[in-house]
Design a protein around this motif. Structure first.
Motif, PDB file in Angstrom:
ATOM      1  N   ASN A 159       4.116   5.292 -11.693  1.00  0.00           N
ATOM      2  CA  ASN A 159       3.292   4.285 -12.361  1.00  0.00           C
ATOM      3  C   ASN A 159       4.171   3.309 -13.162  1.00  0.00           C
ATOM      4  O   ASN A 159       4.842   3.715 -14.114  1.00  0.00           O
ATOM      5  CB  ASN A 159       2.313   4.988 -13.307  1.00  0.00           C
TER       6      ASN A 159
ATOM      7  N   SER B 217       7.280  15.428  -1.959  1.00  0.00           N
ATOM      8  CA  SER B 217       7.251  14.253  -1.074  1.00  0.00           C
ATOM      9  C   SER B 217       8.624  13.647  -0.775  1.00  0.00           C
ATOM     10  O   SER B 217       8.741  12.779   0.085  1.00  0.00           O
ATOM     11  CB  SER B 217       6.354  13.160  -1.687  1.00  0.00           C
TER      12      SER B 217
ATOM     13  N   ASN C  66       0.821  -1.225   0.000  1.00  0.00           N
ATOM     14  CA  ASN C  66       0.000   0.000   0.000  1.00  0.00           C
ATOM     15  C   ASN C  66       0.850   1.268   0.000  1.00  0.00           C
ATOM     16  O   ASN C  66       0.538   2.240   0.696  1.00  0.00           O
ATOM     17  CB  ASN C  66      -0.953   0.007   1.208  1.00  0.00           C
ATOM     18  N   ASN C  67       1.932   1.255  -0.775  1.00  0.00           N
ATOM     19  CA  ASN C  67       2.796   2.429  -0.896  1.00  0.00           C
ATOM     20  C   ASN C  67       2.847   2.946  -2.334  1.00  0.00           C
ATOM     21  O   ASN C  67       3.845   3.538  -2.755  1.00  0.00           O
ATOM     22  CB  ASN C  67       4.213   2.090  -0.416  1.00  0.00           C
ATOM     23  N   GLU C  68       1.771   2.749  -3.081  1.00  0.00           N
ATOM     24  CA  GLU C  68       1.761   3.117  -4.496  1.00  0.00           C
ATOM     25  C   GLU C  68       1.933   4.618  -4.723  1.00  0.00           C
ATOM     26  O   GLU C  68       2.395   5.047  -5.786  1.00  0.00           O
ATOM     27  CB  GLU C  68       0.473   2.614  -5.150  1.00  0.00           C
ATOM     28  N   TYR C  69       1.576   5.417  -3.724  1.00  0.00           N
ATOM     29  CA  TYR C  69       1.720   6.876  -3.844  1.00  0.00           C
ATOM     30  C   TYR C  69       3.179   7.268  -4.114  1.00  0.00           C
ATOM     31  O   TYR C  69       3.447   8.257  -4.815  1.00  0.00           O
ATOM     32  CB  TYR C  69       1.223   7.546  -2.556  1.00  0.00           C
ATOM     33  N   TYR C  70       4.125   6.491  -3.561  1.00  0.00           N
ATOM     34  CA  TYR C  70       5.533   6.881  -3.619  1.00  0.00           C
ATOM     35  C   TYR C  70       6.268   6.326  -4.849  1.00  0.00           C
ATOM     36  O   TYR C  70       7.433   6.670  -5.071  1.00  0.00           O
ATOM     37  CB  TYR C  70       6.254   6.399  -2.351  1.00  0.00           C
TER      38      TYR C  70
END
Length: 249
Positions: free
Chosen positions: A149, A226, A142-146
């Protein structure tokens, strides 16, 4: 007579011990030899990313500016996946010529102001297959934000992004408040004053971040909110329109 027998028995015992030690030595030597041979075979069978990067027209930035240092984190276990993501034939910090020129300019600016410091490259051009591997890890954790794609790729996959920090002449990395690739708000650059007020980073760490960011931006890079270590040489839309993704084919 007793002493003679004792001496004789001791000789037999020592011979047995010597034979066992010799056997152990031979077995260990064979194991080491087999390991080395297998490692060499594995290396020879791996895809030569250094050659591919050169073929794509990317530049080994540390060759063109030897004062820039590199430590490719993803070639080690010391990264968020806890395993090497780069094989033994991706050994250099490759960048697109555009980003290479900008990073050399940043190094020049840094050493004009702080000759005791150098840029340290932690990641540069990244193959798409590594991006896909990162994407799998990000989805599971669940770290797809970082993670950019893995289907489209990010600027690292064009050689147009670089992850850097600052290192002293003594080889010690400057403190930045978090480790590289830290997934959390403490690594953000858009609320650093708040981080300082909450004592999540120190004044020295904030000063170091701002020095790195000012030098890189003055050389033409843009930062992201980020990750204090990440800098882009252009927008992704421009890269996708003009340049080639780094892949085997």
């Amino acid at each position: 007579m007793f002493l003679f027998r004792l001496y004789y028995l001791c000789g037999i015992v020592f011979e047995i011990i010597e034979m066992k030690v010799l056997r152990i030595f031979v077995v260990l030597s064979l194991c080491l030899f087999t390991f080395c041979v297998n490692a060499q075979k594995r290396k020879s069978n791996e895809f030569d990313w250094d050659a591919k990067m050169k073929e794509l027209g990317l530049m080994d930035v540390c060759f063109w500016e030897p004062s820039i240092q590199s430590y490719l984190v993803y070639a080690t276990n010391d990264n968020f996946t806890e395993k090497p993501l780069y094989n033994m034939k991706l050994t250099k910090a490759w960048l697109h010529p555009r980003a290479t020129r900008m990073l050399i300019r940043a190094q020049d600016l840094l050493q004009e102001e702080r000759p005791d410091l150098s840029l340290l490259v932690l990641d540069a051009a990244r193959p798409m297959e590594v991006q896909r591997e990162m994407g799998k890890w990000a989805k599971l954790t669940n770290n797809e934000y970082y993670i950019a794609n893995p289907g489209k790729g990010g600027l690292h996959n064009y050689g147009l992004a670089v992850d850097v920090t600052l290192v002293g002449s003594d080889g010690i990395w400057l403190q930045m408040g978090t480790p590289f690739d830290y997934f959390g708000p403490e690594a953000n650059t858009d609320k650093e004053d708040e981080l300082l007020r909450k004592r999540l980073i120190t004044a020295t760490e904030l000063t170091n971040r701002r020095l790195l960011r000012r030098i890189m931006e003055k050389a033409g890079f843009t930062s992201v909110s980020s990750e204090w270590w990440h800098f882009n040489a252009c927008r992704r839309e421009e890269a996708a329109a003009k340049y080639i993704l780094i892949d085997r084919d």
